[in-house]
Design a protein around this motif. Structure first.
Motif, PDB file in Angstrom:
ATOM      1  N   TYR A  27     153.381  36.241  19.740  1.00  0.00           N
ATOM      2  CA  TYR A  27     153.774  35.474  18.607  1.00  0.00           C
ATOM      3  C   TYR A  27     152.544  35.720  17.580  1.00  0.00           C
ATOM      4  O   TYR A  27     152.835  35.939  16.375  1.00  0.00           O
ATOM      5  N   LEU A  28     151.354  35.303  17.990  1.00  0.00           N
ATOM      6  CA  LEU A  28     150.301  35.324  17.016  1.00  0.00           C
ATOM      7  C   LEU A  28     149.804  36.824  16.616  1.00  0.00           C
ATOM      8  O   LEU A  28     149.528  36.851  15.425  1.00  0.00           O
ATOM      9  N   LEU A  29     149.849  37.665  17.489  1.00  0.00           N
ATOM     10  CA  LEU A  29     149.638  39.056  17.102  1.00  0.00           C
ATOM     11  C   LEU A  29     150.357  39.528  16.205  1.00  0.00           C
ATOM     12  O   LEU A  29     150.370  40.009  15.134  1.00  0.00           O
ATOM     13  N   ASP A  30     151.662  39.013  16.146  1.00  0.00           N
ATOM     14  CA  ASP A  30     152.834  39.369  15.019  1.00  0.00           C
ATOM     15  C   ASP A  30     152.463  38.694  13.677  1.00  0.00           C
ATOM     16  O   ASP A  30     152.461  39.403  12.675  1.00  0.00           O
ATOM     17  N   ILE A  31     152.153  37.470  13.631  1.00  0.00           N
ATOM     18  CA  ILE A  31     152.082  36.728  12.375  1.00  0.00           C
ATOM     19  C   ILE A  31     150.761  36.857  11.985  1.00  0.00           C
ATOM     20  O   ILE A  31     150.319  36.533  10.617  1.00  0.00           O
ATOM     21  N   CYS A  32     149.519  37.123  12.658  1.00  0.00           N
ATOM     22  CA  CYS A  32     148.159  37.178  12.324  1.00  0.00           C
ATOM     23  C   CYS A  32     147.949  38.588  11.810  1.00  0.00           C
ATOM     24  O   CYS A  32     146.565  38.905  11.816  1.00  0.00           O
ATOM     25  N   ASP A  33     148.798  39.745  11.891  1.00  0.00           N
ATOM     26  CA  ASP A  33     148.459  40.982  11.555  1.00  0.00           C
ATOM     27  C   ASP A  33     147.546  40.954  10.106  1.00  0.00           C
ATOM     28  O   ASP A  33     148.269  40.565   9.296  1.00  0.00           O
ATOM     29  N   GLY A  34     146.442  41.734  10.141  1.00  0.00           N
ATOM     30  CA  GLY A  34     145.810  41.691   9.093  1.00  0.00           C
ATOM     31  C   GLY A  34     144.836  40.642   8.655  1.00  0.00           C
ATOM     32  O   GLY A  34     144.018  40.782   7.790  1.00  0.00           O
ATOM     33  N   ASP A  35     144.702  39.617   9.599  1.00  0.00           N
ATOM     34  CA  ASP A  35     143.878  38.500   9.400  1.00  0.00           C
ATOM     35  C   ASP A  35     142.268  39.137   9.722  1.00  0.00           C
ATOM     36  O   ASP A  35     142.125  39.630  10.730  1.00  0.00           O
ATOM     37  N   PRO A  36     141.661  38.898   8.567  1.00  0.00           N
ATOM     38  CA  PRO A  36     139.986  39.268   9.023  1.00  0.00           C
ATOM     39  C   PRO A  36     139.482  38.741  10.085  1.00  0.00           C
ATOM     40  O   PRO A  36     138.618  39.247  10.823  1.00  0.00           O
ATOM     41  N   HIS A  37     139.901  37.568  10.555  1.00  0.00           N
ATOM     42  CA  HIS A  37     139.374  36.900  11.863  1.00  0.00           C
ATOM     43  C   HIS A  37     140.046  37.293  12.981  1.00  0.00           C
ATOM     44  O   HIS A  37     139.680  36.614  14.181  1.00  0.00           O
TER      45      HIS A  37
END
Length: 183
Positions: free
Chosen positions: A19-29
């Motif tokens: 889930y996190l990999l899907d919604i955090c795509d592009g997060d600089p952290h």
């Protein structure tokens, strides 16, 4: 025979990671190699997932009878692990039992909301009523969008705890990371 509770927790961590990999795509952290942490439960535990380099994440799986306790426990665990990891953010992630896409499946719980809360944007006070707060944050018929449905729970001498759809916590964290342009 494997421990069924451990298997359930391991599966929740794998689901949370996806889930996190899907919604955090592009997060600089976003970490270069996001993964489940090893050695959970140690005295120097630093969370269940290594996904965002500035955040401790404690994942909880539960059944409907233990949901309220799990939401509190996730926030408490993340806060304790944050002291070990020395990160600015700590959040609990509890998988809502039986929830399916597109409903709210992951509940964020924390004692430190990452950004200033706008009281006109869907933030509601719930005293000690965690169960009522969960109904509010999961209500997709609410006029407040998911990213603004935040419940503040306080009382009984405890510090305030914030509960929200995980998307709301992540959106607030992103807002906190944007430098202010106000002089």
């Amino acid at each position: 025979m494997a421990n069924p509770s451990k298997a359930k927790g391991d599966q929740a961590e794998r689901d949370a990671l996806a889930y996190l990999l899907d919604i955090c795509d592009g997060d600089p952290h976003l970490r270069l190699n996001p993964m489940r942490q090893l050695g959970a439960g140690r005295r120097d535990d630093i969370g269940d997932l290594a996904v965002l380099d500035d955040t401790v994440i404690q994942v909880k799986a539960c059944n409907p009878r233990t949901l309220v306790r799990s939401v509190r426990s996730a926030a408490e665990g993340a806060l304790a692990q944050q002291a070990n990891a020395l990160t600015p953010y700590a959040v609990g992630m509890t998988k809502f039992p039986g929830a399916r896409t597109p409903t709210v499946r992951w509940i964020a719980s924390t004692y430190q909301w990452p950004a200033e809360l706008d009281p006109d944007a869907g933030v509601r006070e719930f005293g000690t009523a965690v169960a009522s707060a969960l109904v509010y944050v999961r209500d997709d018929t609410s006029p407040a969008p998911r990213t603004h449905r935040v419940a503040r729970i306080s009382g009984r001498g405890l510090p305030p705890m914030f509960v929200a759809p995980f998307e709301a916590w992540l959106d607030a964290r992103r807002a906190a990371l944007i430098p202010s342009t106000v002089p």
